[in-house]
Enzyme design. Structure first.
Site, PDB file in Angstrom:
ATOM      1  N   CYS A 173       2.532   4.500  18.921  1.00  0.00           N
ATOM      2  CA  CYS A 173       3.902   4.060  19.484  1.00  0.00           C
ATOM      3  C   CYS A 173       4.882   3.399  18.748  1.00  0.00           C
ATOM      4  O   CYS A 173       5.972   3.195  18.917  1.00  0.00           O
ATOM      5  CB  CYS A 173       3.421   3.014  20.819  1.00  0.00           C
ATOM      6  SG  CYS A 173       2.261   1.956  20.096  1.00  0.00           S
ATOM      7  N   GLN A 188      -7.972  -0.121   3.230  1.00  0.00           N
ATOM      8  CA  GLN A 188      -8.923  -0.516   4.264  1.00  0.00           C
ATOM      9  C   GLN A 188     -10.209  -0.822   3.546  1.00  0.00           C
ATOM     10  O   GLN A 188     -11.021  -1.493   4.283  1.00  0.00           O
ATOM     11  CB  GLN A 188      -9.013   0.456   5.437  1.00  0.00           C
ATOM     12  CG  GLN A 188      -7.498   0.645   5.904  1.00  0.00           C
ATOM     13  CD  GLN A 188      -7.241  -0.591   7.004  1.00  0.00           C
ATOM     14  OE1 GLN A 188      -8.244  -1.245   7.283  1.00  0.00           O
ATOM     15  NE2 GLN A 188      -6.011  -0.350   7.451  1.00  0.00           N
ATOM     16  N   THR A 232      12.270  -8.318 -10.715  1.00  0.00           N
ATOM     17  CA  THR A 232      11.771  -9.751 -10.831  1.00  0.00           C
ATOM     18  C   THR A 232      10.558  -9.718  -9.933  1.00  0.00           C
ATOM     19  O   THR A 232      10.655  -9.262  -8.880  1.00  0.00           O
ATOM     20  CB  THR A 232      12.813 -10.803 -10.496  1.00  0.00           C
ATOM     21  OG1 THR A 232      13.794 -10.628 -11.191  1.00  0.00           O
ATOM     22  CG2 THR A 232      12.249 -12.082 -10.579  1.00  0.00           C
ATOM     23  N   ASN A 252      -8.232   4.265   8.342  1.00  0.00           N
ATOM     24  CA  ASN A 252      -7.535   2.962   9.102  1.00  0.00           C
ATOM     25  C   ASN A 252      -7.605   2.948  10.521  1.00  0.00           C
ATOM     26  O   ASN A 252      -7.627   1.964  11.058  1.00  0.00           O
ATOM     27  CB  ASN A 252      -6.029   2.769   8.752  1.00  0.00           C
ATOM     28  CG  ASN A 252      -5.216   4.025   8.491  1.00  0.00           C
ATOM     29  OD1 ASN A 252      -5.752   4.877   8.016  1.00  0.00           O
ATOM     30  ND2 ASN A 252      -4.430   4.051   9.583  1.00  0.00           N
ATOM     31  N   GLY A 284       0.743  -1.188   0.021  1.00  0.00           N
ATOM     32  CA  GLY A 284      -0.111   0.032  -0.074  1.00  0.00           C
ATOM     33  C   GLY A 284       0.969   1.473   0.006  1.00  0.00           C
ATOM     34  O   GLY A 284       0.629   2.452  -0.834  1.00  0.00           O
ATOM     35  N   SER A 285       1.864   1.385   0.886  1.00  0.00           N
ATOM     36  CA  SER A 285       2.767   2.447   1.050  1.00  0.00           C
ATOM     37  C   SER A 285       3.354   2.705  -0.313  1.00  0.00           C
ATOM     38  O   SER A 285       3.284   3.876  -1.047  1.00  0.00           O
ATOM     39  CB  SER A 285       3.850   2.256   2.071  1.00  0.00           C
ATOM     40  OG  SER A 285       3.276   2.199   3.143  1.00  0.00           O
TER      41      SER A 285
HETATM   42  C1  PLP Z   1      -1.806  -0.512   5.739  1.00  0.00           C
HETATM   43  C2  PLP Z   1      -2.212   0.922   5.385  1.00  0.00           C
HETATM   44  C3  PLP Z   1      -1.390   1.203   4.297  1.00  0.00           C
HETATM   45  C4  PLP Z   1       0.067   0.896   4.303  1.00  0.00           C
HETATM   46  O1  PLP Z   1       0.114  -0.636   3.556  1.00  0.00           O
HETATM   47  P1  PLP Z   1       1.415  -1.396   3.427  1.00  0.00           P
HETATM   48  O2  PLP Z   1       1.117  -2.398   2.542  1.00  0.00           O
HETATM   49  O3  PLP Z   1       1.530  -1.951   4.683  1.00  0.00           O
HETATM   50  O4  PLP Z   1       2.668  -0.548   2.841  1.00  0.00           O
HETATM   51  C5  PLP Z   1      -1.717   2.296   3.357  1.00  0.00           C
HETATM   52  N1  PLP Z   1      -2.824   3.067   3.686  1.00  0.00           N
HETATM   53  C6  PLP Z   1      -4.003   2.392   4.627  1.00  0.00           C
HETATM   54  C7  PLP Z   1      -5.109   3.221   4.496  1.00  0.00           C
HETATM   55  C8  PLP Z   1      -3.356   1.465   5.295  1.00  0.00           C
HETATM   56  O5  PLP Z   1      -4.155   0.899   6.198  1.00  0.00           O
END
Ligand code: PLP
Length: 401
Positions: A327, A182, A240, A154, A73-74
């Site tokens: 945290c 999410q 890859t 999230n 996601g990031s």
């Molecule tokens: C978990 C999350 C991400 C990050 O996804 P990763 O696969 O852990 O990099 C980005 N946006 C939201 C809303 C998330 O909950």
């Protein structure tokens, strides 16, 4: 009370499903070919990557050629925002519209772009954790390069009016990205009907392995390369392929979007029981809109309690959850999401996020409802902050009974 182990942190990550694991496993062993190789072992891998791409596309209502696999996601968020920013800057468009309570993968990327001359409008959210399409419409300018707004939050689980925002962006001819990490598997998504131009998703939030995700980019939208090198992902993201992860993601997303309403019905009932039960504890509040929220999200603030202490004690009882304070980042700053909905610092520190799914049971709910009041009372009985709240507001201190 009999101790149980209850995993209630599915917004942080999920267990890999049996089906995703079984699909992925052969790609570590017998089917280890490189998807770029021309012999059968490699072609088999390429075939399976293509099948997964078809599965992801089908889950979103997209075309196969619109799906790019990423490492999560990031990465998808970074690629979408930095990529569109780069292209639009050349056209003199250097304004971005987002919200104050995005995931840090979006917020920190926007902050990075501000250092390079971008102007970012961070839309405020209301006390229920929602924004409106009208706010987006008002924020769009002639030089707006991109609107990026999360599908579902999230921390507090609120669901944004994405179809309405998509319609506004389409009408104003502004590119629209949504972080749907999410939302996938919890809300019905159709990128065409919702006028979404780019969408980020992550495998490990939907029972696929960690380290794999995808970015949907509507055909016709020009996104620059993320990684230079090989010809993978149609020349845009070299390297890859993570074949086991990608194959797992294909299976997991197919399962995730199957009968969303059926799953949600069961999960929502458990969620509502948790909310109602936890709100019986004195001096608590629900964060985020009661109706427009993810079926499995519970976010409750407890006055006079530190989120970290709550989590540590819950862990001793076998309950795994999250709190609002970051945290994990080593800081004890209260969550930017809870501050954005108007919580005072003190209350934002003492929140509990439970994120459940259809693997949780009614017994899990019973157990949480048994344990949390005990833990909350114990922590408050030792808390100078709680004592102060009771004294200054004339609240009867139930922990002293
Ligand atoms: C978990 C999350 C991400 C990050 O996804 P990763 O696969 O852990 O990099 C980005 N946006 C939201 C809303 C998330 O909950």
């Amino acid at each position: 009370m009999e101790k149980r182990v209850v995993y209630a942190d599915n917004s942080a990550t999920t267990r890999v499903s049996k089906r995703a694991l079984e699909a992925a496993l052969p790609h570590f062993t017998e089917e280890y070919g490189n998807a770029s190789s021309i012999y059968t072992l490699g072609m088999n891998a390429a075939k399976d990557v293509l099948a997964a791409r078809e599965q992801v596309a089908a889950a979103l209502g997209a075309k196969v050629s619109e799906i790019y696999f990423t490492a999560g996601g990031s990465e998808s968020d970074n690629w979408a925002i930095r990529g569109i920013a780069e292209v639009m800057a050349k056209k003199g468009k250097k304004h971005i519209v987002t919200t104050v309570f995005e995931h840090h993968a979006v917020l920190h990327t926007c902050q990075y772009l501000e250092k390079y001359g971008f102007e970012v409008t961070y839309l405020p959210v209301d006390e229920n954790g929602l924004i409106t399409a009208a706010q987006v419409a008002d924020a769009i300018r002639d030089d707006t390069a991109l609107v990026t707004i999360m599908f579902a939050n999230n921390e507090i689980g609120t669901i944004m009016p994405i179809a309405e925002i998509g319609a506004v962006c389409r009408e104003r001819k502004v590119i629209f990205h949504t972080d749907a990490v999410q939302a996938v598997g919890n809300v019905d998504i159709d990128v065409k009907a919702m006028n979404i131009d780019l969408l980020s998703l992550s495998g490990h939030k939907i029972h696929a392995p960690k380290g794999v995700g995808a970015l949907y980019v509507r055909s016709g939208i020009n996104i620059p390369n993320l990684i230079y090198g090989g010809a993978q992902e149609r020349n845009k993201r070299a390297g890859t392929e993570n074949v086991p992860g990608i194959v797992g993601l294909g299976v997991a997303i197919t399962d995730a979007v199957k009968d969303i309403e059926g799953k949600n019905k069961k999960v929502r009932a458990m969620r509502d029981r948790l909310i109602d039960g936890l709100l019986k504890i004195p001096q608590t509040r629900l964060n985020g809109d009661r109706e427009r929220r993810l079926a499995g999200n519970v976010n409750i603030s407890f006055r006079g309690i530190e989120g970290e202490s709550l989590l540590l004690m819950l862990d001793m009882y076998g309950i795994m959850a999250s709190s609002g304070s970051a945290c994990t980042s080593g800081s004890l700053d209260p969550s930017h999401v809870l501050l954005s909905i108007g919580l005072p610092h003190e209350t934002a520190h003492g929140s509990l996020r439970l994120s459940i799914n259809d693997e949780n049971t009614e017994e899990d709910v019973d157990y949480i409802l048994e344990v949390v009041p005990i833990v909350a009372k114990k922590l408050r009985s030792m808390s100078p902050l709680w004592e102060k709240i009771c004294r200054s507001e004339g609240i009867e201190d139930y922990t002293k009974d």
